[in-house]
Each structure stands twice: as structure tokens, then as C-alpha cells.
Design a protein around this motif. Sequence first.
Motif, mmCIF file in Angstrom:
data_model
loop_
_atom_site.group_PDB
_atom_site.id
_atom_site.type_symbol
_atom_site.label_atom_id
_atom_site.label_comp_id
_atom_site.label_asym_id
_atom_site.label_seq_id
_atom_site.Cartn_x
_atom_site.Cartn_y
_atom_site.Cartn_z
ATOM 1 N N LYS A 1 0.829 -1.204 0.000
ATOM 2 C CA LYS A 1 0.000 0.000 0.000
ATOM 3 C C LYS A 1 0.865 1.256 0.000
ATOM 4 N N ARG A 2 1.943 1.237 0.771
ATOM 5 C CA ARG A 2 2.817 2.407 0.828
ATOM 6 C C ARG A 2 3.498 2.648 -0.515
ATOM 7 N N PHE A 3 3.932 1.582 -1.185
ATOM 8 C CA PHE A 3 4.530 1.740 -2.515
ATOM 9 C C PHE A 3 3.501 2.288 -3.499
ATOM 10 N N HIS A 4 2.272 1.834 -3.370
ATOM 11 C CA HIS A 4 1.219 2.311 -4.278
ATOM 12 C C HIS A 4 0.902 3.784 -4.026
ATOM 13 N N LEU A 5 0.843 4.182 -2.755
ATOM 14 C CA LEU A 5 0.507 5.563 -2.416
ATOM 15 C C LEU A 5 1.620 6.531 -2.777
ATOM 16 N N LEU A 6 2.862 6.148 -2.471
ATOM 17 C CA LEU A 6 3.984 7.071 -2.642
ATOM 18 C C LEU A 6 4.595 7.043 -4.041
ATOM 19 N N MET A 7 4.531 5.890 -4.700
ATOM 20 C CA MET A 7 5.228 5.759 -5.981
ATOM 21 C C MET A 7 4.332 5.276 -7.109
ATOM 22 N N ASP A 8 3.078 4.971 -6.783
ATOM 23 C CA ASP A 8 2.133 4.439 -7.760
ATOM 24 C C ASP A 8 2.692 3.180 -8.430
ATOM 25 N N LYS A 9 3.352 2.367 -7.624
ATOM 26 C CA LYS A 9 3.916 1.103 -8.105
ATOM 27 C C LYS A 9 3.580 -0.006 -7.127
ATOM 28 N N LYS A 10 3.700 -1.250 -7.596
ATOM 29 C CA LYS A 10 3.366 -2.401 -6.761
ATOM 30 C C LYS A 10 4.619 -3.245 -6.537
ATOM 31 N N ILE A 11 4.687 -3.860 -5.357
ATOM 32 C CA ILE A 11 5.770 -4.807 -5.102
ATOM 33 C C ILE A 11 5.379 -6.168 -5.675
ATOM 34 N N ARG A 12 6.383 -7.017 -5.895
ATOM 35 C CA ARG A 12 6.114 -8.366 -6.411
ATOM 36 C C ARG A 12 6.744 -9.381 -5.467
ATOM 37 N N VAL A 13 6.070 -10.508 -5.329
ATOM 38 C CA VAL A 13 6.539 -11.576 -4.442
ATOM 39 C C VAL A 13 6.683 -12.853 -5.256
ATOM 40 N N SER A 14 7.792 -13.555 -5.067
ATOM 41 C CA SER A 14 7.997 -14.826 -5.774
ATOM 42 C C SER A 14 8.617 -15.846 -4.825
ATOM 43 N N GLU A 15 8.381 -17.104 -5.142
ATOM 44 C CA GLU A 15 8.920 -18.203 -4.323
ATOM 45 C C GLU A 15 9.322 -19.335 -5.254
ATOM 46 N N SER A 16 10.626 -19.659 -5.270
ATOM 47 C CA SER A 16 11.108 -20.733 -6.141
ATOM 48 C C SER A 16 12.460 -21.231 -5.650
ATOM 49 N N ASN A 17 12.715 -22.510 -5.891
ATOM 50 C CA ASN A 17 13.998 -23.148 -5.537
ATOM 51 C C ASN A 17 14.363 -22.924 -4.082
ATOM 52 N N GLY A 18 13.374 -23.008 -3.205
ATOM 53 C CA GLY A 18 13.642 -22.880 -1.778
ATOM 54 C C GLY A 18 13.988 -21.467 -1.342
ATOM 55 N N GLU A 19 13.661 -20.463 -2.149
ATOM 56 C CA GLU A 19 13.923 -19.070 -1.782
ATOM 57 C C GLU A 19 12.651 -18.242 -1.915
ATOM 58 N N PHE A 20 12.514 -17.321 -0.991
ATOM 59 C CA PHE A 20 11.398 -16.384 -0.996
ATOM 60 C C PHE A 20 11.958 -15.004 -1.330
ATOM 61 N N SER A 21 11.390 -14.361 -2.335
ATOM 62 C CA SER A 21 11.927 -13.074 -2.780
ATOM 63 C C SER A 21 10.811 -12.021 -2.875
ATOM 64 N N VAL A 22 11.188 -10.800 -2.537
ATOM 65 C CA VAL A 22 10.300 -9.660 -2.697
ATOM 66 C C VAL A 22 11.018 -8.639 -3.572
ATOM 67 N N ILE A 23 10.387 -8.238 -4.663
ATOM 68 C CA ILE A 23 10.996 -7.291 -5.594
ATOM 69 C C ILE A 23 10.367 -5.918 -5.361
ATOM 70 N N LEU A 24 11.211 -4.946 -5.056
ATOM 71 C CA LEU A 24 10.758 -3.598 -4.748
ATOM 72 C C LEU A 24 11.143 -2.644 -5.865
ATOM 73 N N PRO A 25 10.193 -1.956 -6.460
ATOM 74 C CA PRO A 25 10.537 -0.948 -7.485
ATOM 75 C C PRO A 25 11.212 0.257 -6.834
ATOM 76 N N LEU A 26 12.066 0.928 -7.574
ATOM 77 C CA LEU A 26 12.769 2.115 -7.081
ATOM 78 C C LEU A 26 12.336 3.340 -7.879
ATOM 79 N N LYS A 27 12.439 4.509 -7.256
ATOM 80 C CA LYS A 27 12.061 5.756 -7.915
ATOM 81 C C LYS A 27 13.328 6.449 -8.406
ATOM 82 N N LYS A 28 13.425 6.660 -9.717
ATOM 83 C CA LYS A 28 14.624 7.287 -10.279
ATOM 84 C C LYS A 28 14.605 8.784 -10.052
#
Length: 336
Positions: free
Chosen positions: A309-336
Motif C-alpha cells: 500500500k505504501r509503494f502504491h501511495l507514494l510511488m504508484d507502483k506495486k511490489i512483487r513476491v515470488s517463491e522458487s527453488n527454496g527461496e522467498f523473494s520480494v521485488i521492490l521498485p525504485l524511484k529514479k
Amino acid sequence: MVNNKKNMSNILLLSLVCTLFISYPNVLFLNLDWHHLTEDAKGHYINSTLIRFLLFWVFIYVSLYMNQLILNTHSVKTRIISNILFTLLVFGIYKGVTTLICPEFDCRPIILTFQFIVFGMMGAFLGYTDYLNRIHKKKEEELQQLKMESLQSRCTALTNQINPHFFFNALNGISSLVRKKDDRLALCYIDHLSDIFRYILQSENKGIVTLEEELDFARSFSEVMQVRYAGKWDATFDVSDDCLSYGIPVLALLPLIENVGVHNMIDSEHRMTIRVYTNENKELVVSNQIFPKQYKQVTHGTGLQNLDKRFHLLMDKKIRVSESNGEFSVILPLKK
């Protein structure tokens, strides 16, 4: 001051365009009469036409200035009456000036009457449309301001939900070290907590910080977690230098790092390593191994939800979550 000069320039340019439009009948009749005039009459005709053009330019400029910058009223009736009175006044001035400068000037009464009718209607119409446009822009700016204030309030509320959770865990960590009577680790833990609390307090009113600031905080936080898990916790940071100046919501990494301890077993057999790095898309990735607890802790998943929600409010972007090969990852967009 700058806006006022810009308005004056716009009015000057618009008045010139309107003058060219109103003066067109004079040019038309000049072309029709040209072949029937003597040489002396031609010079007189040209001078008279130029005088009329200059007078109209001055009058239209004053009319537009009055309608756009002085008559700040929504009433159409008031504007029409004001422009009728102003047009009659200008007509009297025009007749006086032209009679004084060129008394033999054939003003063609029908054309002159038409021009002054258009002159009055033009001033009222352009002034009113400009007034409505300024009111519309003002309302849009106020609406945008209210929207930004609302977003900031919502984002602050979401951030405040993070802080109590972290403070509670920090106090538990201190309590555990005190019970173990490990003064060295307790002091080290407290020093790192001091750095973390300072960052949180200084960033309380900030929406977005640089990635470099957030990473410094994450490193300090990781040191605290290493103490808490007795060296069975490690974090690596591999972030491109050209991304350090990018923006990210403040305390974005806190819930991600905290969740690692909440959802995973961390012991001698399950040593945890967290990787924080930037991918080829200039996004920040936070990845950790998955060591599921035998007895899962009851959570409501508010950490990731609030972060998204904070990424959506402040940057109008969404985070992504993935899980594969025994790893949990969260991808965070950055503001240039």
C-alpha cells in the motif's frame, strides 16, 4: 511577479490577434477603394487605417486586461453591463482622437459600429472564459493538494503500524540478552538499536528516502538480528552504485527482514542468509532461504500488505513476491 509578467505578455499577444481580426474589414475596404483614390488620398487612407489599428490594439489590450485581471466575478450580467459601459466609453474616446488627428477620416459608420460590437462581445467572452479557466485550475490544484495530504496521512498511518511491532521485538531482544548476562553482546545490541531508533525518529515525517539511507539502516538492523540469533543470521548487500540515489519508501526493508525471523526456523541446522541486491531492471530484491517452522506463527500478513500500500501511495507502483527453488523473494521498485 513572474506570473504577472506572463499574464501581461499573454494579454498583449492575444490583443494583437484580436486586433488583426477586427481590423480585417478595414484592410478589405482599403483594397477595394485603392484604385479609386488619388495619390494624396492613398497616403491619408493608409495613415488613417494605421491609426485605427493602433487605437484598437490599445483599446483591446485594456479591455482584456480589465476582463481577465480586474473583473473577478462569476456574474455574467455584471460582466455584460461592465463591457457595454466600457465599450461606449472607448467609442467616445475613439471618436475624439480620430476627429482630432484626422478630421476627414471616413470611418464608415456601419463598419465601425460592427467593430465596436465585436469589440465588446470579444472582451466579455474572452474575459469570462479566462476566469472560468482560472477557477477550474484553482479547484484542480486544491483537489490535488487534498489528495496529496490524504495520501500522506494514509502513508503515515501505515508507517506507524510498523514501529510498535519493531519496538516490541527490540525490547524482547534486550530482555533476552540481559537474562543471559552477556554484557558485551547486550551493549553491542543496544548500540545498534540506538542507530536504528535514530533513523526511525529522523525519518518519521519522510515519505521517500534514498536507497543508500535505507541500506545503511538495513545493515544496522541486520547486525541486531545477528546478535539476536547468535551468529546464525547473515545478510549480504550487492547493490549497484548508480542505484544508491534512487528513492524508496522509508522503512521499506524493516518488515521484510523482520518477516524472515517470524516465518522461518533459524538455528544451527538452519543458518539464515538474506541477500539484498539490484536486478537488471534496477529493482531492489530481498531474498532469503525458506526454512518453514513446524508450528507456524499466527500472522495476518499485514506487513507485506502495508508495504504494498505504501509503494502504491507514494510511488504508484506495486511490489512483487515470488517463491522458487527454496527461496522467498520480494521485488521492490525504485524511484529514479
